[in-house]
Enzyme design. Sequence first.
Site, PDB file in Angstrom:
ATOM      1  CG  ASP A 192      -1.876   1.143   1.256  1.00 33.91           C
ATOM      2  OD1 ASP A 192      -2.163   1.678   0.173  1.00 33.91           O
ATOM      3  OD2 ASP A 192      -2.337   1.506   2.349  1.00 33.91           O
TER       4      ASP A 192
ATOM      5  CB  THR B 110      -1.827   6.137   2.444  1.00 30.80           C
ATOM      6  OG1 THR B 110      -2.102   6.822   1.222  1.00 30.80           O
ATOM      7  CG2 THR B 110      -2.035   7.073   3.613  1.00 30.80           C
TER       8      THR B 110
ATOM      9  CD  GLU C 280     -12.719  14.645   7.033  1.00 26.28           C
ATOM     10  OE1 GLU C 280     -12.767  14.289   8.222  1.00 26.28           O
ATOM     11  OE2 GLU C 280     -13.721  14.688   6.303  1.00 26.28           O
TER      12      GLU C 280
ATOM     13  CG  PHE D 128     -15.204   9.897   1.282  1.00 27.45           C
ATOM     14  CD1 PHE D 128     -14.877  10.617   0.148  1.00 27.45           C
ATOM     15  CD2 PHE D 128     -14.540   8.710   1.525  1.00 27.45           C
ATOM     16  CE1 PHE D 128     -13.908  10.165  -0.723  1.00 27.45           C
ATOM     17  CE2 PHE D 128     -13.560   8.248   0.661  1.00 27.45           C
ATOM     18  CZ  PHE D 128     -13.253   8.972  -0.469  1.00 27.45           C
TER      19      PHE D 128
ATOM     20  CE  LYS E 196     -13.550  17.042   3.249  1.00 28.64           C
ATOM     21  NZ  LYS E 196     -12.589  17.370   4.311  1.00 28.64           N
TER      22      LYS E 196
ATOM     23  CB  THR F 293      -1.815   4.654  -4.798  1.00 25.98           C
ATOM     24  OG1 THR F 293      -2.251   5.962  -4.425  1.00 25.98           O
ATOM     25  CG2 THR F 293      -1.539   4.630  -6.286  1.00 25.98           C
TER      26      THR F 293
ATOM     27  CG  ASP G 260      -2.916   9.136  -4.524  1.00 25.10           C
ATOM     28  OD1 ASP G 260      -3.806   9.569  -3.778  1.00 25.10           O
ATOM     29  OD2 ASP G 260      -1.793   8.785  -4.115  1.00 25.10           O
TER      30      ASP G 260
END
Length: 889
Positions: A442, A444, A609, A697, A734, A847, A849
């Site tokens: 992973d 993160t 956050e 989310f 967001k 990821t 991203d």
Amino acid sequence: MVSKKKKLEKAFAETTALPASKGEEEEDYRDIYAHVVKKVQRPGMFSRILDSAFGVESLASHGFATNKIRTAHYTTLTFVPVNLFQQFLRVANLYFLIMAILQLIPGLSPTSWFTTVAPLVIVLLVNMLKEGIDDYSRQQSDKQINARTITLLEENGRETQIPWEDISVGDIIRINQDHEIPADLVFLSSSDLEKGLCYVETANLDGETNLKHKQSFAATRGAQHADELSAWVHSYFVRCEAPNPHLYHFEGAVLSRENPNDLSLQEPLTADQLLLRGTTLRKVQWALGLVVYTGSDTRIMMNRTPSPRKVTQLERHMNVLVSLMFSSLIIMTTLMSMGQVLWQTHYGGGSRVWFLQFENKYPDFGPGFSGWIIGVLRWIILLNGVIPISLYITLEVVKVFQCNLIMNQDRRMYHRGSDTPFSCRTTNLNEDLGQVQYVMSDKTGTLTQNVMGFVWGSVGGRLYGKKSFGHVGLATPSALDAKTPHSLTLDPDLYHDLGYDINVMSGTLAEAAERKAKRRQGFGSDKADKGDDKHDKDKDRDGKDRDDKDKEEDEDPVRQMLLSSSRNCTTAPMRDLEAYCMNLALCNTVVPARKPDGSFEYQASSPDEEALVIGAAALGFRLVSRTADTVSIERLTWQAQSMNSHSMPDSDPDPKAGRRVPVRERKGKDRPSQSAAPSKDSQGIREDFEVLAVLEFNSDRKRMSLLCRTTSAGSKMSKKSHSENSSRIVLFTKGADATVIPLLKPDQPHLDSLHRHLDEMSNVGYRTLVLAQREIPEEEYRTWSRIWNDACVSLVDRESKVAAAAELIEVDLDLVGSTAVEDKLQDGVPAAIQDLLAAGIKVWVLTGDKIETAISIAHSCLLFTEQMEVVQFRESELVATEAAAAAAA
């Protein structure tokens, strides 16, 4: 508006209501009736015998599982047969077992059975002893866990300590701070009587070290004893989904016992109200919960999988080799026995071999089929040494030697920073260390530090975060940490466009800090001489000491710096920037807590956050309170005008000059009114927002939204009052750019620059979010809220209904800006990946991203190099290819 209303009403009509009774859904849901009088039912003798001998679990009342857990592999009666079965899965052990059986047959073996049976028994006993010790440790751990005590709440204020194994569904229990939660509970109340919050550590479930906050059920918030819950217990019951392994999903509702079909009396229960077994309670003194799942029905136990038997690659190869050698042995002994039979047939009747006369009975058959079979078996026994049993004993000894005398003593595996040496916990897999072909990681928290820094921000067509005070010839304010990971807060242009005087920030704060230091040094000498009379005069109406209040306010030097600079600036704040900061401070699930020194500590389940909220606070928009129903913001700006109406002075950048327009240059209606001028003694204003809905989310939506109503017109923290403005409903959103940008209104003014900034952020390797918002008309909200409430209490496909309801309101949004968050690589990651690649190991990194961000991270950690050719596979292209292939077929 009419078409939108019709669309919402149509969606409301299509929303499936909660089933009137369990009926056909009986297998999918369970009804939980809480009780304040518990009848402890001990299992009978027969149940205890079954449980000890075979591990058969008994059921508690109402057919629910007991809270007794078992993680041991064996029981009293199953240990020997199950362990022997697992050991004989090894081909070599099975081979020697066959040899031992053959040698024990009377008259068959030409050699003694001891040389085969004794080594086999030793190998089996040693392995059985090791497994027995490990499983005994598991059984002791199970007993210790099942014997832990918990406080059971009953009527008349009774509080009884009962063991975990006696907890049953429907019990109301109290968990104390830093204690592990013993079952899956619906969160009813906590020592935080006002907010009803608690924090749990979920490291035992998902490995996450960030605390997650939970919100108690609104109707029971503030309760401390069973008597306070008695009316609720006798009037309502909980209907929830059947036991399942989903850690982050929970569907339930509180229904009236008298009228369970009345939708208006139903209250939803979500994962925010579920406390899972295995998590640890933090930061509150106690919490009350209603038990809904016990024992094997809890989430942690349903996610538990039996530990598999670990078979190394070497052992697999050895099994294959033993099988081949045994096959060769069979062929060889078959041929040798055939030769023996032929020889006996040819010479058996002659006088020269009178000593080979046959009795023609077992085991001395003459030439023939029976004699051939006996010959094959005898030859197998004679030649069984081709597979040496000592090989496996030698391998076990070598493994222990490698672990204890080589690996555990390897100084290159020692981590000096944490004083952690290498520790080999098993000897089963060490030979596989040199045969690893793939490493899947992973990103993160594994490759990165999971410490987020708010570095860039795009607002109103401008990109902030690239400058520092040094770029404009000013010293960095002493209140700001020059090494902060939130480098956005070091951009002077950002402060200037928010209405702060950067010259004051850079210069005068040092003097203020010096005065503060002198005041602290003199505290207790000059002031002490003045006696208690002066101290008594400084008491305010609430009984607080003004000196203490001033000291508390002074504890936040950044806030004092912003306050001083906001009083001297002549440039109006940029309206888009204020909306941007408000979105950052509001649209999150972060819970603030004031520390004894007056500063704030933020608890967030997501480090992203937390970084955004800290960044907003450093810019003057501080989150100070959050409950299930309200969110409060303290904001320091150029003026003390309420944010409820969002009627900030027009401060859009001059399109020609690209600069802020000072107030003195404005004329006519663009000039701020005199009543909006900043107050010299103002501490700012406090904005209170009523939370109407939180659109959470998830991995499918990739965004979150907060729907709130302004409930106060900005109550100033100074003595001066403020005129009220009418309340408004605002949706703050967001999320990922791929999901938020399609929801924007057409013809957004800064959308092109936003795309450029997002590409630049992604290419650097930053994590990006897009912010948007919309004002919701009251009529539209009332229509939508019915859909939302019914979706939240539905026990049939709730997740998809909630998502569909959220999509109805998240439309026609106004663009606010975007954020860039950096998660730095851990020390040594590029070198470690280079070493793995040099060893021929294939490294995969997972990821979530964007592709551009992922490629940038891959280059920075040296997973990709400049010499590599990057090939991109996009989901849309793969889907199009499959569709084209299907059409061609």
